[in-house]
Design a protein around this motif. Structure first.
Motif, PDB file in Angstrom:
ATOM      1  N   ASP A   1       2.037   7.635   2.014  1.00  7.87           N
ATOM      2  CA  ASP A   1       1.850   9.015   1.570  1.00  7.87           C
ATOM      3  C   ASP A   1       2.428   9.951   2.627  1.00  7.87           C
ATOM      4  O   ASP A   1       1.897  10.064   3.733  1.00  7.87           O
ATOM      5  CB  ASP A   1       0.363   9.289   1.365  1.00  7.87           C
ATOM      6  CG  ASP A   1       0.107  10.563   0.584  1.00  7.87           C
ATOM      7  OD1 ASP A   1       1.016  11.421   0.540  1.00  7.87           O
ATOM      8  OD2 ASP A   1      -1.001  10.710   0.030  1.00  7.87           O
TER       9      ASP A   1
ATOM     10  N   ASP B   1      -4.624   2.535  -9.308  1.00 10.73           N
ATOM     11  CA  ASP B   1      -5.417   2.579  -8.081  1.00 10.73           C
ATOM     12  C   ASP B   1      -5.670   4.049  -7.767  1.00 10.73           C
ATOM     13  O   ASP B   1      -4.790   4.746  -7.270  1.00 10.73           O
ATOM     14  CB  ASP B   1      -4.671   1.897  -6.930  1.00 10.73           C
ATOM     15  CG  ASP B   1      -5.517   1.775  -5.660  1.00 10.73           C
ATOM     16  OD1 ASP B   1      -6.356   2.666  -5.418  1.00 10.73           O
ATOM     17  OD2 ASP B   1      -5.322   0.807  -4.909  1.00 10.73           O
ATOM     18  N   ALA B   2      -6.888   4.515  -8.054  1.00 10.14           N
ATOM     19  CA  ALA B   2      -7.196   5.936  -7.891  1.00 10.14           C
ATOM     20  C   ALA B   2      -7.100   6.371  -6.436  1.00 10.14           C
ATOM     21  O   ALA B   2      -6.690   7.498  -6.136  1.00 10.14           O
ATOM     22  CB  ALA B   2      -8.595   6.224  -8.448  1.00 10.14           C
ATOM     23  N   ASN B   3      -7.503   5.500  -5.510  1.00 10.06           N
ATOM     24  CA  ASN B   3      -7.460   5.870  -4.097  1.00 10.06           C
ATOM     25  C   ASN B   3      -6.031   6.133  -3.620  1.00 10.06           C
ATOM     26  O   ASN B   3      -5.797   7.016  -2.786  1.00 10.06           O
ATOM     27  CB  ASN B   3      -8.095   4.769  -3.245  1.00 10.06           C
ATOM     28  CG  ASN B   3      -9.597   4.687  -3.427  1.00 10.06           C
ATOM     29  OD1 ASN B   3     -10.250   5.703  -3.695  1.00 10.06           O
ATOM     30  ND2 ASN B   3     -10.150   3.487  -3.316  1.00 10.06           N
ATOM     31  N   GLN B   4      -5.101   5.363  -4.141  1.00 12.50           N
ATOM     32  CA  GLN B   4      -3.699   5.538  -3.754  1.00 12.50           C
ATOM     33  C   GLN B   4      -2.950   6.457  -4.717  1.00 12.50           C
ATOM     34  O   GLN B   4      -1.763   6.713  -4.522  1.00 12.50           O
ATOM     35  CB  GLN B   4      -2.992   4.179  -3.686  1.00 12.50           C
ATOM     36  CG  GLN B   4      -3.596   3.254  -2.644  1.00 12.50           C
ATOM     37  CD  GLN B   4      -2.740   2.028  -2.394  1.00 12.50           C
ATOM     38  OE1 GLN B   4      -1.605   2.137  -1.934  1.00 12.50           O
ATOM     39  NE2 GLN B   4      -3.276   0.857  -2.702  1.00 12.50           N
ATOM     40  N   GLU B   5      -3.645   6.925  -5.738  1.00 14.55           N
ATOM     41  CA  GLU B   5      -3.079   7.818  -6.753  1.00 14.55           C
ATOM     42  C   GLU B   5      -1.846   7.207  -7.409  1.00 14.55           C
ATOM     43  O   GLU B   5      -0.824   7.861  -7.597  1.00 14.55           O
ATOM     44  CB  GLU B   5      -2.769   9.194  -6.159  1.00 14.55           C
ATOM     45  CG  GLU B   5      -4.032   9.949  -5.736  1.00 14.55           C
ATOM     46  CD  GLU B   5      -3.762  11.415  -5.465  1.00 14.55           C
ATOM     47  OE1 GLU B   5      -4.259  12.251  -6.256  1.00 14.55           O
ATOM     48  OE2 GLU B   5      -3.050  11.738  -4.491  1.00 14.55           O
TER      49      GLU B   5
ATOM     50  N   ASN C   1      -0.299   9.444   5.409  1.00 15.34           N
ATOM     51  CA  ASN C   1      -0.783   8.111   5.780  1.00 15.34           C
ATOM     52  C   ASN C   1       0.319   7.100   5.482  1.00 15.34           C
ATOM     53  O   ASN C   1       0.686   6.898   4.323  1.00 15.34           O
ATOM     54  CB  ASN C   1      -2.045   7.738   5.002  1.00 15.34           C
ATOM     55  CG  ASN C   1      -2.538   6.360   5.374  1.00 15.34           C
ATOM     56  OD1 ASN C   1      -2.731   6.040   6.546  1.00 15.34           O
ATOM     57  ND2 ASN C   1      -2.736   5.511   4.372  1.00 15.34           N
TER      58      ASN C   1
ATOM     59  N   SER D   1      -2.262  14.714   3.291  1.00 15.51           N
ATOM     60  CA  SER D   1      -2.828  13.366   3.144  1.00 15.51           C
ATOM     61  C   SER D   1      -1.920  12.316   3.769  1.00 15.51           C
ATOM     62  O   SER D   1      -1.848  11.187   3.307  1.00 15.51           O
ATOM     63  CB  SER D   1      -3.054  13.052   1.660  1.00 15.51           C
ATOM     64  OG  SER D   1      -1.865  13.268   0.900  1.00 15.51           O
TER      65      SER D   1
ATOM     66  N   GLY E   1       0.840  -1.198   0.000  1.00 20.04           N
ATOM     67  CA  GLY E   1       0.000   0.000   0.000  1.00 20.04           C
ATOM     68  C   GLY E   1       0.864   1.233   0.000  1.00 20.04           C
ATOM     69  O   GLY E   1       1.899   1.286   0.656  1.00 20.04           O
ATOM     70  N   ARG E   2       0.420   2.235  -0.704  1.00 18.51           N
ATOM     71  CA  ARG E   2       1.221   3.437  -0.879  1.00 18.51           C
ATOM     72  C   ARG E   2       1.372   4.209   0.435  1.00 18.51           C
ATOM     73  O   ARG E   2       0.413   4.499   1.135  1.00 18.51           O
ATOM     74  CB  ARG E   2       0.562   4.344  -1.923  1.00 18.51           C
ATOM     75  CG  ARG E   2       1.432   5.568  -2.278  1.00 18.51           C
ATOM     76  CD  ARG E   2       0.661   6.836  -2.134  1.00 18.51           C
ATOM     77  NE  ARG E   2       1.485   8.012  -2.370  1.00 18.51           N
ATOM     78  CZ  ARG E   2       1.150   8.964  -3.213  1.00 18.51           C
ATOM     79  NH1 ARG E   2       0.053   8.896  -3.913  1.00 18.51           N
ATOM     80  NH2 ARG E   2       1.936  10.030  -3.334  1.00 18.51           N
TER      81      ARG E   2
END
Length: 570
Positions: free
Chosen positions: A325, A398-402, A332, A330, A322-323
């Protein structure tokens, strides 16, 4: 008189040279024997002081030769040879590691030889501390200058075994290097003796029974062969010594939130640290904040060179589940170990805002990879990135993780992330590393961690896997993994994936602790550094390459009272 670097702290050597004063941390034998309890404290302080000088080149040799970091460009500093694998024997940092290591051995041997055991628990404990330091030094020296243990340890050369000075120092003639096997046996013998003598509870800046056991768990792991050809006898011993540390109940893994601040805690107040080399702020002037280990990894508060960064390979490894950030708005972190990375985001001088970019790594000519940070434009659901005169439409991964991909002009598809612009040093985004800085929030103050409980769990996981006990290996592996990645544990471990998954976790967990390059080679694997940087990006180093081991420093060969055989040059 010929310089005898190994015996610098031996009283007789200085007497033979007609020097009246004694070196720091030393005293004459009559004083020591007459009042051992009082004398030992000064001698031990001198012994521990050697570890401070030793730890700097030790870190650079272990970490720079790995794949967790990159440098902004070539350097005239001797440490660049560690990174570039351009091995030479005339390297002052090699000499510093060798000399400081053998000075610590000499200081420890003085204490062992001059003080009788059995006088009191306090004196025995201090003798035990000396055995620990001597055994640890032999191991660290052997892993740097001797080949991995699975490669013919009975014939490959380790390091000289020099435990004190002969009676006839004017005509001394030391033996050549012992074999790797003999060098490991010396380290094990010393550490087992330390384990027996160390009975008092002291803080983690002093040797302890558990510190000796933790080091033995690592040494036996180094002797346990490869995943495909394990030595089960040594793997079991690695399990046994790991059990002693874990079951002692004296240490505990920090909770996730605290672990993310591991580097800021002083070692005495860290429940996970088993042994660390204590540094204090008074030892660091402004000058030293530049030249210490952490000063190369970051510029903090105007202190430090900030010329070495987390490699793209390590960043990708952090982002695998998982990215992560790091952006202010943002923030995370999926993997807690990403807390030790600090990108240098930069606001636009005119607008005062961060600039959004699509960052990816591309092929930039033959055998060369480089970063791109292309400004993006959002238009509804369409995002375009512009590099020079070329504009590209991004494809969603993955748009949520850009995370997105790009069909580049060279015909290749690259993946990357939308992020804020990170300032460059030359052409490289600065992913600062803070794991070797900020102790007590004191800029680059850092007490190098030699052993901590997190490593011991990973030692046991690997040893279990080499014994074919994949169930217990999975439990230990996930103990470490799930602390950093919530619900990120593996569901299964077997012969096909154990080596990859355990080694990956060791890389993530022990990064910037000088372990990585040795972990790769001791398991017979190949070091690959296919990521941006001035190094030879596609010069893969096999575990059998002659460059895996360092040359014996030429200064040491020149001053050695006897034959000291050099490592092969090809």
């Amino acid at each position: 008189m010929k310089k005898i670097f190994i015996a610098l702290l031996v009283v007789a050597t200085f007497a033979a040279c007609d020097i009246d004063r004694l070196p720091h941390g030393s005293m004459d034998s009559q004083t020591i024997v007459g009042d051992p309890d009082a004398s030992l404290e000064a001698l031990l302080n001198g012994m521990y002081a050697q570890l401070k000088a030793w730890s700097d080149p030790m870190h650079r040799m272990g970490e720079y030769a790995g794949d967790n970091m990159m440098i902004r460009g070539s350097s005239t500093d001797a440490f660049y040879e560690f990174l570039s694998y351009a091995r030479t024997p005339n390297n002052y940092r090699l000499t510093q590691m060798w000399d400081s290591g053998y000075k610590a051995i000499a200081q420890a041997s003085n204490i062992i030889d001059m003080i009788d055991e059995g006088q009191s628990a306090e004196i025995d404990n201090k003798i035990g501390e000396s055995y620990y330091v001597r055994g640890m030094m032999y191991f660290y020296l052997t892993r740097a200058f001797g080949r991995p243990y699975y490669q013919n340890p009975e014939t490959n050369l380790g390091v000289p075994i020099v435990n004190g000075t002969p009676d006839d120092i004017l005509n001394m003639n030391f033996d050549d290097r012992a074999t790797v096997k003999e060098s490991y046996e010396q380290a094990i013998s010393d550490l087992k003796k330390a384990e027996a003598l160390l009975t008092l509870d002291k803080t983690s800046i002093y040797a302890s029974k558990e510190a000796a056991q933790a080091m033995l768990s690592r040494i036996y792991l180094y002797m346990s062969g490869t995943y495909s050809a394990p030595n089960t006898e040594y793997a079991q011993l690695a399990v046994d010594y790991s059990n002693k540390v874990i079951n002692s109940g004296k240490y505990s893994l920090l909770p996730r939130a605290q672990f993310m601040k591991y580097n800021t805690f002083i070692p005495e107040n860290n429940a996970e640290t088993i042994f660390a080399i204590k540094r204090v702020a008074s030892e660091f002037s402004g000058f030293d904040h530049y030249y210490g280990v952490g000063g190369m990894y970051a510029n903090l508060g105007g202190m430090g060179w900030g010329e070495m960064y987390a490699s793209a390979k390590y960043i990708d490894l952090l982002n695998e589940t998982g990215r992560n950030d790091w952006r202010e708005d943002s923030y995370n972190l999926v993997d807690a170990r990403a807390a030790f990375i600090m990108p240098t985001y930069s606001k636009d001088a005119n607008t005062g805002n961060y600039t959004e970019v699509f960052r990816f790594v591309k092929e930039d000519g033959p055998n060369n990879l480089n970063y791109v940070q292309a400004n993006i434009t959002r238009n509804g659901g369409t995002i375009t990135a512009k590099e020079g005169d070329d504009t590209y439409t991004l494809t969603v991964i993955d748009a949520n993780q850009e995370t997105y991909s790009i069909e580049y002009k060279d015909g290749k598809t690259y993946s990357g992330v939308i992020d804020d612009y990170i300032t460059l040093n030359r052409v490289y985004p600065q992913f600062y590393i803070t794991k070797a800085s900020l102790e007590g929030e004191e800029s680059h103050l850092h007490s190098p961690v030699i052993s901590r409980l997190g490593e011991v769990y990973l030692n046991r996981a690997e040893a279990y896997a080499k014994l074919g006990n994949y169930s217990d290996a999975l439990t230990d592996l996930n103990t470490i993994r799930e602390r950093s990645i919530v619900n990120g544990g593996y569901t299964a471990l077997d012969a096909d994936n154990a080596g990859t998954r355990i080694d990956k976790e060791r890389q993530l967990e022990l990064a910037y602790q000088a372990e990585r390059s040795y972990d790769v080679f001791r398991n017979g694997k190949e070091l690959t550094r296919h990521y941006p940087g001035p190094h030879n990006q596609f010069d893969d180093i096999s575990a059998t390459d002659y460059r895996v081991v360092y040359y014996i420093p030429q200064d040491a060969i020149n001053s050695y009272p006897g034959t000291l055989t050099q490592n092969p040059t090809q």
